[in-house]
Design an enzyme around this catalytic site. Sequence first.
Site, PDB file in Angstrom:
ATOM      1  N   GLY A  11       0.522  -1.191  -0.183  1.00 27.47           N
ATOM      2  CA  GLY A  11      -0.149   0.186  -0.220  1.00 27.47           C
ATOM      3  C   GLY A  11       1.081   1.149   0.107  1.00 27.47           C
ATOM      4  N   ARG A  72       0.954  -4.684  -6.045  1.00 30.69           N
ATOM      5  CA  ARG A  72       1.519  -5.833  -5.281  1.00 30.69           C
ATOM      6  C   ARG A  72       1.774  -7.675  -6.539  1.00 30.69           C
ATOM      7  NH1 ARG A  72      -1.017  -4.409  -0.620  1.00 30.69           N
ATOM      8  NH2 ARG A  72      -2.247  -2.717  -0.342  1.00 30.69           N
ATOM      9  N   ASP A 103       4.925  -5.462   6.485  1.00 29.54           N
ATOM     10  CA  ASP A 103       4.812  -6.581   6.538  1.00 29.54           C
ATOM     11  C   ASP A 103       5.028  -7.213   5.236  1.00 29.54           C
ATOM     12  OD1 ASP A 103       2.645  -6.046   6.035  1.00 29.54           O
ATOM     13  OD2 ASP A 103       1.938  -7.476   8.059  1.00 29.54           O
ATOM     14  N   THR A 127       3.178   2.967   5.551  1.00 30.42           N
ATOM     15  CA  THR A 127       2.721   1.709   5.895  1.00 30.42           C
ATOM     16  C   THR A 127       2.039   3.261   6.568  1.00 30.42           C
ATOM     17  OG1 THR A 127       1.029   0.306   6.468  1.00 30.42           O
ATOM     18  CG2 THR A 127       3.368   0.334   7.785  1.00 30.42           C
ATOM     19  N   ASP A 129      -0.567   2.174   8.566  1.00 28.16           N
ATOM     20  CA  ASP A 129      -1.371   1.672   9.565  1.00 28.16           C
ATOM     21  C   ASP A 129      -0.618   1.859  11.342  1.00 28.16           C
ATOM     22  OD1 ASP A 129      -2.924   0.918   8.490  1.00 28.16           O
ATOM     23  OD2 ASP A 129      -2.716  -1.257   7.458  1.00 28.16           O
ATOM     24  N   ASP A 131       1.818  -0.701  12.124  1.00 26.71           N
ATOM     25  CA  ASP A 131       1.976  -1.748  12.636  1.00 26.71           C
ATOM     26  C   ASP A 131       3.185  -2.983  12.631  1.00 26.71           C
ATOM     27  OD1 ASP A 131       1.883  -1.828   9.721  1.00 26.71           O
ATOM     28  OD2 ASP A 131       0.264  -3.568   9.670  1.00 26.71           O
ATOM     29  N   ARG A 173      -6.949  -2.073   9.431  1.00 25.28           N
ATOM     30  CA  ARG A 173      -8.012  -3.053   9.769  1.00 25.28           C
ATOM     31  C   ARG A 173      -7.292  -4.413  10.397  1.00 25.28           C
ATOM     32  NH1 ARG A 173      -5.121  -5.505   4.357  1.00 25.28           N
ATOM     33  NH2 ARG A 173      -4.281  -3.430   4.165  1.00 25.28           N
TER      34      ARG A 173
HETATM   35  P1  ATP Z   1       0.759  -2.820   3.218  1.00 25.38           P
HETATM   36  O1  ATP Z   1       1.098  -2.750   4.264  1.00 25.38           O
HETATM   37  O2  ATP Z   1       0.057  -1.307   3.413  1.00 25.38           O
HETATM   38  O3  ATP Z   1      -0.004  -3.788   3.140  1.00 25.38           O
HETATM   39  P2  ATP Z   1       2.706  -4.511   2.594  1.00 25.38           P
HETATM   40  O4  ATP Z   1       3.968  -4.944   2.512  1.00 25.38           O
HETATM   41  O5  ATP Z   1       2.512  -5.873   3.379  1.00 25.38           O
HETATM   42  O6  ATP Z   1       2.051  -2.802   2.787  1.00 25.38           O
HETATM   43  P3  ATP Z   1       1.372  -6.908   0.685  1.00 25.38           P
HETATM   44  O7  ATP Z   1       1.152  -6.341  -0.692  1.00 25.38           O
HETATM   45  O8  ATP Z   1       1.411  -7.313   2.018  1.00 25.38           O
HETATM   46  O9  ATP Z   1       1.764  -5.018   0.918  1.00 25.38           O
HETATM   47  O10 ATP Z   1       3.176  -7.268   0.227  1.00 25.38           O
HETATM   48  C1  ATP Z   1       3.869  -6.511  -0.939  1.00 25.38           C
HETATM   49  C2  ATP Z   1       4.573  -7.443  -2.055  1.00 25.38           C
HETATM   50  O11 ATP Z   1       4.845  -8.608  -1.487  1.00 25.38           O
HETATM   51  C3  ATP Z   1       3.548  -8.583  -2.402  1.00 25.38           C
HETATM   52  O12 ATP Z   1       2.511  -7.978  -3.489  1.00 25.38           O
HETATM   53  C4  ATP Z   1       4.766 -10.123  -2.496  1.00 25.38           C
HETATM   54  O13 ATP Z   1       4.915  -9.178  -4.022  1.00 25.38           O
HETATM   55  C5  ATP Z   1       5.369  -9.842  -1.849  1.00 25.38           C
HETATM   56  N1  ATP Z   1       5.160 -10.713  -0.445  1.00 25.38           N
HETATM   57  C6  ATP Z   1       4.598 -10.859   0.518  1.00 25.38           C
HETATM   58  N2  ATP Z   1       4.534 -11.587   0.819  1.00 25.38           N
HETATM   59  C7  ATP Z   1       4.941 -12.895   0.697  1.00 25.38           C
HETATM   60  C8  ATP Z   1       5.902 -14.103   0.568  1.00 25.38           C
HETATM   61  N3  ATP Z   1       5.622 -14.832   1.624  1.00 25.38           N
HETATM   62  N4  ATP Z   1       6.571 -14.020  -0.079  1.00 25.38           N
HETATM   63  C9  ATP Z   1       6.996 -13.577  -1.381  1.00 25.38           C
HETATM   64  N5  ATP Z   1       6.950 -12.787  -1.171  1.00 25.38           N
HETATM   65  C10 ATP Z   1       5.463 -12.034  -0.497  1.00 25.38           C
END
Ligand code: ATP
Length: 324
Positions: A11, A72, A103, A127, A129, A131, A173
């Site tokens: 995000g 993503r 995360d 992010t 959040d 978190d 969330r």
């Molecule tokens: P936000 O907290 O704003 O949601 P985020 O970094 O947690 O941000 P995600 O969509 O959960 O956002 O993760 C970003 C990208 O990281 C994913 O689209 C994916 O490409 C990669 N990713 C997440 N989890 C994994 C995993 N277990 N293994 C490999 N790649 C991952």
Amino acid sequence: MKRIGVFTSGGDAPGMNACIRAVVRTGIHHGLEVVGITKGYQGILDKNFKVMTSHSVSGIIQKGGTILKSARCVEFRTKKGRKQAYKNLKAAGIDGIVAIGGDGTFTGADVFMKEFPDIKFIGCPGTIDNDLYGTDFTIGYDTAINTAMEAIDKIKDTASADARLFFIEVMGRDVGFIALRSAIAAGAETVLLPETKTDIKQLTKTIEAQYKKKEGSSIIVIVAEGEEMGGAVKVAKKVAKKFTALPTRVTILGHVQRGGSPTAAERVNASWMGVEAVRALVAGKKGIMIGVVNNEVVHTPFEKAIKHNREISPTLLDMIEILA
Ligand code: ATP
């Protein structure tokens, strides 16, 4: 290390641009070439690489969103996808990366580095959040609270003209940091969080007590989207059946909280984290998230930053009741 990459992922959040700018300029300061990777992990797979200059990050510190865009990427979750990403990074001569994200982004980096340890990842917490463990604030959090507060202030203007019961839903969330802080900052009557149990009977009692105390004025209830009953619409419906003295109104702030020009605190913190991320790479570190705790820079291993929970402050929660 001669060439490093920087990307934003997951995000988007206000302040990411300030962080990108800091990474690019600190990299150049240390004699590195900095490559901007567009659209996170997807950008690595698509070879969306572009060498950045000091000028390419001019005039972005005040802008919301992210000039490197975000995405993503499902393919990166597979071993085949990560192998391709490794090949692309090696071919481009990139051996260090600053990943700005949440995360999921750090989980991806952690998995990747266990398979391909010669590419060093450093994370900056991006992010709204808040978190992640290992930092007092994430990039985007302060701006999101201020945006929510300003929106609540505006609702309070109309609330003072005509008494109603307002339920205002803010983002969060899994955690209620934005809800708690914006509720205190805007002087809401009460707040519902994912971390606390929502008891409709108790909530109705609180609303009735506030209604009496305020001699029939409007009541503002802040609801985090991840509150256990499923958000403001559901809570409002349940309360409206029991409390009929005021008409009920629901506002969902939604994605406005993701945008806007970052606050001064946001710009400073995001810049600081960007500078420290490059310093960490230059010092040979990897697999850590840059955080700021009690005004000191802290390095937290990805695994810990993702898995450890941060608690909501009971003191801040108590304040709502005392100050309402
Ligand atoms: P936000 O907290 O704003 O949601 P985020 O970094 O947690 O941000 P995600 O969509 O959960 O956002 O993760 C970003 C990208 O990281 C994913 O689209 C994916 O490409 C990669 N990713 C997440 N989890 C994994 C995993 N277990 N293994 C490999 N790649 C991952």
